[in-house]
Enzyme design. Structure first.
Site, PDB file in Angstrom:
ATOM      1  N   SER A 223       0.432  -0.517   0.399  1.00 49.43           N
ATOM      2  CA  SER A 223       0.161  -0.342   0.073  1.00 49.43           C
ATOM      3  C   SER A 223       1.431   0.982   0.061  1.00 49.43           C
ATOM      4  O   SER A 223       1.163   1.623  -0.734  1.00 49.43           O
ATOM      5  CB  SER A 223      -0.866   0.017   0.825  1.00 49.43           C
ATOM      6  OG  SER A 223      -1.524   0.504   1.034  1.00 49.43           O
ATOM      7  N   LYS A 227       4.034   1.816  -2.245  1.00 51.18           N
ATOM      8  CA  LYS A 227       4.229   3.273  -3.146  1.00 51.18           C
ATOM      9  C   LYS A 227       6.238   3.454  -3.343  1.00 51.18           C
ATOM     10  O   LYS A 227       6.667   3.693  -4.352  1.00 51.18           O
ATOM     11  CB  LYS A 227       3.556   4.313  -3.184  1.00 51.18           C
ATOM     12  CG  LYS A 227       2.356   4.497  -2.865  1.00 51.18           C
ATOM     13  CD  LYS A 227       1.126   5.863  -2.505  1.00 51.18           C
ATOM     14  CE  LYS A 227      -0.353   5.248  -1.741  1.00 51.18           C
ATOM     15  NZ  LYS A 227      -0.673   4.838  -2.670  1.00 51.18           N
ATOM     16  N   TRP A 314     -10.464   0.842  -4.528  1.00 52.92           N
ATOM     17  CA  TRP A 314      -9.955   2.023  -4.038  1.00 52.92           C
ATOM     18  C   TRP A 314      -8.337   1.940  -4.266  1.00 52.92           C
ATOM     19  O   TRP A 314      -8.456   2.643  -5.279  1.00 52.92           O
ATOM     20  CB  TRP A 314      -9.850   1.682  -2.195  1.00 52.92           C
ATOM     21  CG  TRP A 314      -9.424   2.947  -2.404  1.00 52.92           C
ATOM     22  CD1 TRP A 314      -8.120   3.344  -1.040  1.00 52.92           C
ATOM     23  CD2 TRP A 314      -9.885   4.474  -2.174  1.00 52.92           C
ATOM     24  NE1 TRP A 314      -7.927   4.949  -1.183  1.00 52.92           N
ATOM     25  CE2 TRP A 314      -8.980   5.171  -1.449  1.00 52.92           C
ATOM     26  CE3 TRP A 314     -11.058   4.551  -3.172  1.00 52.92           C
ATOM     27  CZ2 TRP A 314      -8.858   6.275  -1.578  1.00 52.92           C
ATOM     28  CZ3 TRP A 314     -11.260   6.227  -2.910  1.00 52.92           C
ATOM     29  CH2 TRP A 314     -10.663   6.672  -1.763  1.00 52.92           C
ATOM     30  N   HIS A 365      -7.704  -5.209   1.062  1.00 49.09           N
ATOM     31  CA  HIS A 365      -7.135  -4.768   0.664  1.00 49.09           C
ATOM     32  C   HIS A 365      -5.437  -5.558   1.770  1.00 49.09           C
ATOM     33  O   HIS A 365      -6.091  -5.537   2.969  1.00 49.09           O
ATOM     34  CB  HIS A 365      -6.722  -3.062   0.746  1.00 49.09           C
ATOM     35  CG  HIS A 365      -5.637  -2.139   0.838  1.00 49.09           C
ATOM     36  ND1 HIS A 365      -5.046  -1.883   0.002  1.00 49.09           N
ATOM     37  CD2 HIS A 365      -5.028  -1.549   2.516  1.00 49.09           C
ATOM     38  CE1 HIS A 365      -4.158  -1.456   0.438  1.00 49.09           C
ATOM     39  NE2 HIS A 365      -4.540  -0.509   1.787  1.00 49.09           N
TER      40      HIS A 365
HETATM   41  C1  GTR Z   1      -5.569   4.315   2.346  1.00 47.57           C
HETATM   42  C2  GTR Z   1      -5.120   5.089   0.838  1.00 47.57           C
HETATM   43  C3  GTR Z   1      -3.704   4.434   0.414  1.00 47.57           C
HETATM   44  C4  GTR Z   1      -3.042   3.108   0.766  1.00 47.57           C
HETATM   45  C5  GTR Z   1      -3.867   2.687   2.500  1.00 47.57           C
HETATM   46  C6  GTR Z   1      -3.308   2.505   3.257  1.00 47.57           C
HETATM   47  O1  GTR Z   1      -6.144   4.895   3.609  1.00 47.57           O
HETATM   48  O2  GTR Z   1      -5.684   6.384   0.326  1.00 47.57           O
HETATM   49  O3  GTR Z   1      -3.089   5.333  -0.789  1.00 47.57           O
HETATM   50  O4  GTR Z   1      -1.849   3.889   1.269  1.00 47.57           O
HETATM   51  O5  GTR Z   1      -4.257   3.949   2.585  1.00 47.57           O
HETATM   52  O6  GTR Z   1      -2.304   2.521   3.219  1.00 47.57           O
HETATM   53  O7  GTR Z   1      -2.979   1.159   3.279  1.00 47.57           O
END
Ligand code: GTR
Length: 387
Positions: A223, A227, A314, A365
């Site tokens: 996540s 990045k 998402w 996720h």
């Molecule tokens: C969310 C964010 C994502 C992702 C995620 C995470 O809130 O919108 O871009 O980075 O967190 O790190 O689990």
């Protein structure tokens, strides 16, 4: 972190493929002054540096390279950890610049008795430290150390908070203390840049740890950490493999699709992640001189593996796959074709035997044992049976 469900009204996020706007991606293989790039030499000498600078100036901020000194202190060592299967080292990596310093705390398990330096996975850990418990009282699939050791891999992790607290008010209290000028520049790095910078310092450490094969180090992130893993892998070519798990917007997913999280949404929610200049593209992705397929292309010819999760809309699974597909142009230049099909593979159908790997795992996720097992298959393929 739980998947985000979405907004309604003016800030509604799109989850409907039919509503993805028409878009044109910036060309990877054409320089700013319009020259077509058709060989590795001009890619490496002209276009690759140009694209790196575009990402620095418009998305992640600069990546300062200079520091005065590094110091490594092993603060704890257990030679017969995991029932004798592994050697635990906890290492404090301290980077100094002028009178400022930052400490990155590394947890590292190396397999015993493999008779050679070990290939390694390094996780940029954006979750609780208990996920990387050196005592192994707590075991977590987020960082399955036993699985790595069984498969002949060293496994390491550091906490993002050591490099830059994941907080809009305190992100400056890490690596950025070494580089205060970054805080004033529109293209100054912030938390994601600092996390990627710290991964590079761990790589510095690996290069002098004789138990590690520094030519076979994979960087992994989930996540927001995914990045940072992509940015670290793009910047620091010592990382031999890059794994980006569910990284979504400003990670592997194409920004121009505006599917799920958008540039505006991410900048509004996390003002401490990206360079201030990135905000200029809020609601205006078409003006970005890059898109995320170019970030993946910067990793070429090193293998990169991207994942999605089927319920994690998402993070735009399709847009993440399309980035790989478009990034393939540069792998083709290196004669490392990946044979990706135009449409993403079915759920739970990993693409392993390719320089551009991918899977879309069924579920939410997260970073799971399923993901890691496929990371190890991909690493086995590239480290041991490279064609
Ligand atoms: C969310 C964010 C994502 C992702 C995620 C995470 O809130 O919108 O871009 O980075 O967190 O790190 O689990």
């Amino acid at each position: 972190m739980a998947a985000f469900i979405g907004f309604t009204g003016a800030h509604a996020q799109n989850y409907d493929e039919a509503k993805v706007p028409a878009y044109t991606l910036p060309e990877i293989l054409k320089t700013a002054d319009g020259k077509v790039i058709d060989d590795v030499r001009s890619w490496e000498q002209k276009r690759r540096p140009e694209i790196l600078t575009l990402f620095e100036n418009n998305v992640y901020g600069q990546m300062p390279k200079a520091y005065d000194s590094l110091r490594y202190i092993v603060t704890n060592e257990v030679k017969n950890a995991m029932g004798g299967k592994a050697h635990l080292k906890e290492v404090t990596i301290t980077a100094w610049k002028a009178d400022k310093s930052v400490d990155i705390h590394l947890v590292l398990f190396v397999p015993n008795n493999i008779g050679k330096p070990a290939p390694a996975f390094l996780l940029i850990n954006n979750r609780d430290k208990s996920n990387t418990d050196p005592t192994r009282a707590v075991k977590s699939d987020f960082w399955p150390a036993e699985l790595a050791i069984e498969n002949g891999y060293a496994i390491a992790a550091f906490q993002v908070d050591d490099a830059a607290p994941d907080n809009k008010d305190t992100y400056q209290e890490g690596v950025l203390q070494l580089y205060p000028g970054q805080l004033k520049a529109g293209n100054g790095m912030k938390a994601i840049g600092a996390w990627a910078w710290a991964a590079g310092r761990v790589m510095d450490y690996f290069q002098q740890d004789k138990d590690i094969d520094a030519g076979k180090v994979a960087i992994v992130g989930h996540s927001r950490g995914g990045k940072a893993a992509l940015w670290a892998g793009a910047q620091d070519q010592r990382f031999a493999l890059v794994f980006s798990n569910n990284s979504g917007n400003s990670g592997a997913a194409l920004s121009r699709r505006r599917f799920g999280e958008t540039v505006k949404k991410i900048n509004d929610s996390f003002p401490h992640w990206f360079a201030d200049n990135y905000r200029e593209y809020n609601g205006n992705e078409a003006a970005l001189p890059v898109d995320q397929h170019m970030l993946l292309a910067l990793i070429a010819p090193r293998p990169v593996y991207v994942t999605s999760a089927s319920e994690d809309l998402w993070a735009d699974p399709k847009g993440s796959y399309l980035s790989l597909l478009h990034g393939q142009e540069v792998y083709d230049l290196y004669k490392k074709p990946s044979g990706l099909t135009p449409e993403p593979p079915a759920i739970n159908s990993p693409i392993i035997k390719s320089y551009l790997g991918y899977h879309n795992r069924e579920g939410k996720h997260n970073l799971t044992a399923y993901d890691w097992k496929n990371f190890m298959r991909f690493a086995d393929y590239h480290f041991e049976s490279k064609p």
